[in-house]
Design a protein around this motif. Structure first.
Motif, PDB file in Angstrom:
ATOM      1  N   THR A  74      37.065  45.434  13.671  1.00  0.00           N
ATOM      2  CA  THR A  74      35.616  45.292  13.751  1.00  0.00           C
ATOM      3  C   THR A  74      35.290  44.316  14.871  1.00  0.00           C
ATOM      4  O   THR A  74      35.865  43.242  14.943  1.00  0.00           O
ATOM      5  CB  THR A  74      35.057  44.734  12.419  1.00  0.00           C
ATOM      6  OG1 THR A  74      35.430  45.608  11.372  1.00  0.00           O
ATOM      7  CG2 THR A  74      33.556  44.630  12.461  1.00  0.00           C
ATOM      8  N   SER A  75      34.375  44.705  15.730  1.00  0.00           N
ATOM      9  CA  SER A  75      33.970  43.799  16.799  1.00  0.00           C
ATOM     10  C   SER A  75      33.065  42.716  16.223  1.00  0.00           C
ATOM     11  O   SER A  75      32.510  42.858  15.132  1.00  0.00           O
ATOM     12  CB  SER A  75      33.227  44.559  17.898  1.00  0.00           C
ATOM     13  OG  SER A  75      31.909  44.864  17.489  1.00  0.00           O
ATOM     14  N   THR A  76      32.913  41.663  16.971  1.00  0.00           N
ATOM     15  CA  THR A  76      32.012  40.587  16.563  1.00  0.00           C
ATOM     16  C   THR A  76      30.589  41.108  16.456  1.00  0.00           C
ATOM     17  O   THR A  76      29.847  40.729  15.552  1.00  0.00           O
ATOM     18  CB  THR A  76      32.082  39.431  17.569  1.00  0.00           C
ATOM     19  OG1 THR A  76      33.413  38.915  17.551  1.00  0.00           O
ATOM     20  CG2 THR A  76      31.111  38.324  17.229  1.00  0.00           C
ATOM     21  N   GLU A  78      29.647  44.093  15.620  1.00  0.00           N
ATOM     22  CA  GLU A  78      29.544  44.844  14.366  1.00  0.00           C
ATOM     23  C   GLU A  78      29.421  43.901  13.179  1.00  0.00           C
ATOM     24  O   GLU A  78      28.616  44.126  12.272  1.00  0.00           O
ATOM     25  CB  GLU A  78      30.752  45.766  14.188  1.00  0.00           C
ATOM     26  CG  GLU A  78      30.759  46.923  15.160  1.00  0.00           C
ATOM     27  CD  GLU A  78      32.072  47.686  15.174  1.00  0.00           C
ATOM     28  OE1 GLU A  78      33.113  47.111  14.769  1.00  0.00           O
ATOM     29  OE2 GLU A  78      32.065  48.838  15.610  1.00  0.00           O
ATOM     30  N   ASP A 128      30.521  33.620  18.628  1.00  0.00           N
ATOM     31  CA  ASP A 128      31.440  34.738  18.865  1.00  0.00           C
ATOM     32  C   ASP A 128      30.733  35.888  19.583  1.00  0.00           C
ATOM     33  O   ASP A 128      31.336  36.573  20.410  1.00  0.00           O
ATOM     34  CB  ASP A 128      32.049  35.230  17.553  1.00  0.00           C
ATOM     35  CG  ASP A 128      33.128  34.311  17.004  1.00  0.00           C
ATOM     36  OD1 ASP A 128      33.537  33.365  17.715  1.00  0.00           O
ATOM     37  OD2 ASP A 128      33.560  34.542  15.853  1.00  0.00           O
ATOM     38  N   GLU A 132      31.938  37.492  23.019  1.00  0.00           N
ATOM     39  CA  GLU A 132      32.194  38.924  23.175  1.00  0.00           C
ATOM     40  C   GLU A 132      31.374  39.516  24.322  1.00  0.00           C
ATOM     41  O   GLU A 132      31.885  40.322  25.101  1.00  0.00           O
ATOM     42  CB  GLU A 132      31.894  39.682  21.883  1.00  0.00           C
ATOM     43  CG  GLU A 132      32.273  41.152  21.978  1.00  0.00           C
ATOM     44  CD  GLU A 132      32.260  41.875  20.651  1.00  0.00           C
ATOM     45  OE1 GLU A 132      31.755  43.009  20.621  1.00  0.00           O
ATOM     46  OE2 GLU A 132      32.766  41.331  19.647  1.00  0.00           O
ATOM     47  N   LYS A 135      33.097  38.609  27.525  1.00  0.00           N
ATOM     48  CA  LYS A 135      34.361  39.326  27.744  1.00  0.00           C
ATOM     49  C   LYS A 135      34.154  40.814  28.020  1.00  0.00           C
ATOM     50  O   LYS A 135      34.828  41.379  28.871  1.00  0.00           O
ATOM     51  CB  LYS A 135      35.271  39.170  26.523  1.00  0.00           C
ATOM     52  CG  LYS A 135      35.851  37.794  26.365  1.00  0.00           C
ATOM     53  CD  LYS A 135      36.663  37.688  25.092  1.00  0.00           C
ATOM     54  CE  LYS A 135      37.075  36.254  24.858  1.00  0.00           C
ATOM     55  NZ  LYS A 135      37.593  36.040  23.501  1.00  0.00           N
ATOM     56  N   THR A 136      33.246  41.446  27.272  1.00  0.00           N
ATOM     57  CA  THR A 136      33.129  42.902  27.362  1.00  0.00           C
ATOM     58  C   THR A 136      32.009  43.390  28.269  1.00  0.00           C
ATOM     59  O   THR A 136      32.027  44.548  28.681  1.00  0.00           O
ATOM     60  CB  THR A 136      32.941  43.522  25.961  1.00  0.00           C
ATOM     61  OG1 THR A 136      31.753  43.001  25.380  1.00  0.00           O
ATOM     62  CG2 THR A 136      34.146  43.237  25.069  1.00  0.00           C
TER      63      THR A 136
END
Length: 167
Positions: A74-76, A78, A128, A132, A135-136
């Motif tokens: 699960t992504s942050t 999400e 977080d 994220e 980073k993404t």
């Protein structure tokens, strides 16, 4: 590396990422600006566990633990969207959360979700999310925090973190 020095470096970085001055952080954590300054500069010799806990809580840092926990795979985003959706029958999609934070525009049906996230989510989850997005999506952390502050202001959040901070 001694614990207080490591904590001081983490505090400085998170405070800067969040766009807080030393005085603003000191006010939130009920410390003096001098204490925050001395901690960040490695000059502090001792700090009580209660003060460390207050400081860490205001910045969403874990002392002695690493990161926040969410289900594997699960992504942050999400996890944050799920946190924002707890009190509601409809769920905030992670993609809508991403677009809202990146663009600063919230679809009307998800305004309560965003308000709940900014008002009640642990600071660690918000931090977080900023990590994220950097980073993404190459969104600087400071931009994410600035956008969250702006959204909190527009959505009339009463959380102390967002009060009296420039948007």
């Amino acid at each position: 590396m001694p614990l207080l020095k490591e904590l001081g470096m983490a505090v400085r970085q998170r405070r800067r990422d969040m766009g807080l001055s030393q005085q603003q952080l000191a006010n939130l954590a009920e410390l003096s600006r001098a204490t925050v300054n001395d901690l960040e500069n490695g000059k502090l010799k001792d700090l009580s566990s209660n003060r460390i806990e207050r400081l860490a809580n205001e910045l969403g840092l874990a002392v002695g633990l690493i990161g926040t926990r969410h289900p594997k795979g699960t992504s942050t985003l999400e996890a944050a969207a799920r946190t924002a959706s707890v009190p509601y029958t409809s769920e905030l999609p992670a993609s809508v959360l991403l677009d809202s934070i990146k663009d600063g525009a919230v679809p009307p049906g998800y305004i309560p979700h965003l308000r709940t996230l900014l008002e009640e989510a642990p600071i660690a989850i918000l931090a977080d999310v900023a990590d994220e997005l950097q980073k993404t999506h190459d969104v600087p952390k400071a931009d994410t925090w600035r956008r969250m502050r702006m959204l909190a202001s527009v959505l009339k959040s009463h959380r102390r973190l967002w009060q009296n901070l420039p948007t």
